[in-house]
Design an enzyme around this catalytic site. Structure first.
Site, mmCIF file in Angstrom:
data_model
loop_
_atom_site.group_PDB
_atom_site.id
_atom_site.type_symbol
_atom_site.label_atom_id
_atom_site.label_comp_id
_atom_site.label_asym_id
_atom_site.label_seq_id
_atom_site.Cartn_x
_atom_site.Cartn_y
_atom_site.Cartn_z
ATOM 1 C CG HIS A 122 -1.908 0.959 1.427
ATOM 2 N ND1 HIS A 122 -1.649 2.260 1.793
ATOM 3 C CD2 HIS A 122 -3.253 0.871 1.287
ATOM 4 C CE1 HIS A 122 -2.788 2.924 1.871
ATOM 5 N NE2 HIS A 122 -3.786 2.110 1.562
ATOM 6 C CG ASP A 199 0.436 -2.251 6.302
ATOM 7 O OD1 ASP A 199 -0.495 -2.260 7.122
ATOM 8 O OD2 ASP A 199 0.380 -1.644 5.219
ATOM 9 C CD GLN A 202 -7.120 -4.259 4.121
ATOM 10 O OE1 GLN A 202 -8.127 -4.927 4.406
ATOM 11 N NE2 GLN A 202 -7.190 -2.978 3.834
ATOM 12 C CE LYS A 225 -7.398 0.084 6.358
ATOM 13 N NZ LYS A 225 -8.117 0.626 5.214
ATOM 14 C CB CYS A 371 -3.649 3.417 -1.405
ATOM 15 S SG CYS A 371 -4.785 4.735 -1.060
HETATM 16 C C1 LIG Z 1 -2.549 -2.667 3.592
HETATM 17 C C2 LIG Z 1 -2.840 -1.275 4.101
HETATM 18 N N1 LIG Z 1 -1.875 -0.592 4.699
HETATM 19 C C3 LIG Z 1 -2.068 0.635 5.188
HETATM 20 C C4 LIG Z 1 -3.287 1.248 5.068
HETATM 21 C C5 LIG Z 1 -3.451 2.629 5.591
HETATM 22 O O1 LIG Z 1 -4.382 2.680 6.631
HETATM 23 P P1 LIG Z 1 -4.844 4.085 7.221
HETATM 24 O O2 LIG Z 1 -5.308 4.897 6.062
HETATM 25 O O3 LIG Z 1 -5.939 3.718 8.156
HETATM 26 O O4 LIG Z 1 -3.672 4.675 7.909
HETATM 27 C C6 LIG Z 1 -4.329 0.575 4.436
HETATM 28 C C7 LIG Z 1 -5.638 1.238 4.236
HETATM 29 O O5 LIG Z 1 -6.362 0.954 3.329
HETATM 30 C C8 LIG Z 1 -4.099 -0.736 3.949
HETATM 31 O O6 LIG Z 1 -5.073 -1.416 3.342
#
Ligand SMILES: Cc1ncc(COP(=O)(O)O)c(C=O)c1O
Length: 413
Positions: A122, A199, A202, A225, A371
């Site tokens: 991401h 990370d 998900q 999430k 993203c």
């Molecule tokens: C795999 C992954 N990493 C990081 C993020 C970023 O999360 P946030 O926007 O809540 O900081 C997301 C959000 O969609 C994600 O799916």
């Protein structure tokens, strides 16, 4: 015990509110999941009974607020399988957590040091490292993914080198749903003397998790999430790694002693929580993870996997009748993936698909590159449409999705 989706649905005000209007098929949980009543109520109770700043007040309300905040930390630790709650740091979300590591851990890096990422990341786990590259002259290396978006384990040995200081990978992809095989990677990272950050944005909603057993040194995710509020997230780190890492942000409450010219930092977690934290949101996240941990998680996994299979079977059928126009990303049927599915329809733009789905079928989907633009480029796609399931989704949502898809195939021809 059979998993009772109606009982779960009944706990979400937004579903009750829209149920009377008919169509409410929320399939955008990987972007933000809905929030159950008990979490809203925990936050309302906090703000109406114990609202005050934390860690600094002497009056009783400040003590109550501090107790609630620290209790939330304990609840988060419990969900993560973490014994020492001091390893749990409240952040603004997964993005904030990754930036904190890049700016903190990154302070000790020098030109030529390597950060290993994957092609499936991401932007949140890509851009902060590109910024660090500019700041510190570190090199970025990428673990390739296979045609299903799964990290190619055969390339781990050669990609993680003695120059690698940190391996930062998605625990599960928000585009393909592929789950990273952490065990194999963490062993090689440890051998090379590199830290491993995952990370978990998900993966965290699909617990239970055992972070200490996972082989990572750092783990980040977001509250919104995991059926909790937005504006809050978690950075977990092994105590030794947290002690070594400089803080990214300075300010009140993260200090042991401050003089005009220099400061001695407090021990973790305070060292990483400069200023007033997101108190009410932390209370909400604690409540969300307590609630999630008390659910029938194996039952939920079965339920969601079953729905995912129905979606895949339905799409296969539509491909039979509509000239194989649907391309599904991610691991093939039968292989492990999160309950989300990204797909492209030949000659149809994801935004048009989402619009038709919303306007004509009441189905909420996400369309675009989610993203993860480089991954889409790798797949030679401008974007995809994503359906992501939450535990309150049922067969009627799958039916609405598949009916809507057939409509899209007919309209967008
Ligand atoms: C795999 C992954 N990493 C990081 C993020 C970023 O999360 P946030 O926007 O809540 O900081 C997301 C959000 O969609 C994600 O799916």
């Amino acid at each position: 015990m059979i998993f009772d989706v109606d009982q779960i649905k009944g706990q979400f005000a937004i579903i009750r509110n829209y149920a009377s209007g008919g169509r409410f098929h929320y399939l955008d949980n990987a972007a933000t999941a809905q929030i159950p009543d008990c979490v809203i109520s925990a936050m309302t109770t906090h703000d109406t009974r114990a609202r005050a700043n934390v860690k600094r007040g002497i009056h009783s309300l400040a003590q109550e607020a501090t107790d609630a905040f620290e209790n939330a930390r304990d609840l988060v630790a419990k969900y993560l399988g973490v014994q020492n709650s001091d390893e749990v740091i409240f952040t603004g979300g997964a993005t904030a957590g990754i930036n904190m590591i890049a700016l903190g851990f990154g302070q000790n890096l020098k030109p030529g040091d390597q950060i290993v990422l994957s092609q499936a990341e991401h932007h949140s786990n890509l851009v902060p490292w590109q910024m660090l590259k500019k700041l510190k002259g570190v090199n970025l290396r990428f673990l390739p993914v296979d045609e299903n978006g799964v990290i190619d384990l055969s390339r781990v040995e050669e990609t993680i080198t003695p120059e690698t200081k940190l391996v930062a990978l998605t625990h599960a992809s928000n585009v393909t749903g592929a789950v990273t095989d952490v065990g194999a990677i963490s062993e090689i990272a440890r051998e090379r003397g590199a830290k491993l950050m995952l990370d978990g944005a998900q993966m965290a909603p699909h617990g239970p998790l055992d972070l200490p057993g996972l082989g990572a040194d750092f783990y980040v995710f977001s509250g919104h999430k995991t059926y909790g509020p937005s504006g809050v997230g978690i950075l977990w780190g092994r105590m030794a790694s947290l002690e070594e890492m400089p803080p990214a942000f300075g300010g009140g409450e993260m200090v042991a002693h401050v003089a005009f010219e220099k400061t001695r930092y407090a021990a973790p977690p305070r060292k990483f929580e400069a200023g007033t934290p997101p108190i009410t949101q932390a209370v909400g996240l604690g409540a969300a993870l307590e609630w999630l941990g008390n659910q029938d998680l194996p039952g939920i996994h079965n339920h969601l996997n079953h729905l995912l299979e129905q979606i895949m079977a339905g799409m296969a059928q539509l491909n039979n009748t509509h000239g194989n126009r649907i391309r599904i990303l991610g691991p093939p049927k039968g292989e492990k993936r999160l309950p989300l599915i990204s797909f492209a329809i030949r000659d149809a733009h994801p935004h048009d698909i989402c619009q038709i789905m919303n306007d004509r079928h009441g189905v909420a989907l996400r369309g675009g590159h989610h993203c993860a633009e480089p991954l889409h480029e790798l797949f030679d796609l401008d974007g995809t449409t994503r359906a992501s399931l939450g535990m309150f989704n049922g067969r009627e949502d799958v039916d609405a999705l598949l009916n809507g898809l057939e409509d899209c195939l007919n309209i967008l021809d």
